[in-house]
Scaffold this motif. Structure first.
Motif: not given
Length: 123
Positions: A43-47
């Motif tokens: 997954q992409e990095r998320e806040f």
């Protein structure tokens, strides 16, 4: 330059809690907006959440609302993330980061990153 080192990750059962720490060195971070982000496998990095220089929580991602508390101790140059009622979907590498201000935070522009700490939640 600021060096950030995360700690406190580990393996925990669903429903459990963890407290992550992010220790800063090199210079004080009391003028920065501090944030936690995470990246799950594939997954992409998320806040996740952020805190202002004055200690007020800025924003929480919907998936952690009511389950996580961010705090900072500028005397110790340390950022914390208390995570409760963990679920398997919280499994990820958690990163702390510094942003120069709110505009940079909104735009995802961070000046410094830590190496991350692994959180694994078993079902």
């Amino acid at each position: 330059q600021v060096q950030l080192v995360e700690s406190g990750g580990g393996l925990v059962q669903a429903g459990g809690s963890l407290r992550l720490s992010c220790s800063a060195s090199g210079r004080t971070v009391n003028s920065y907006v501090m944030a936690w982000l995470r990246q799950a496998p594939g997954q992409e990095r998320e806040f996740v959440t952020a805190i202002s220089w004055s200690g007020g929580s800025i924003s929480d991602a919907d998936f952690v609302k009511g389950r996580c508390t961010i705090s900072r101790d500028d005397a110790k140059n340390t950022l914390y993330l208390q995570m409760n009622r963990l679920i398997p979907e919280d499994t990820a590498v958690y990163y702390c980061a510094c942003a120069a201000g709110l505009h940079d935070l909104i735009r995802g522009r961070y000046d410094y990153w830590g190496q991350g700490t692994q959180v694994t939640v078993s079902s």
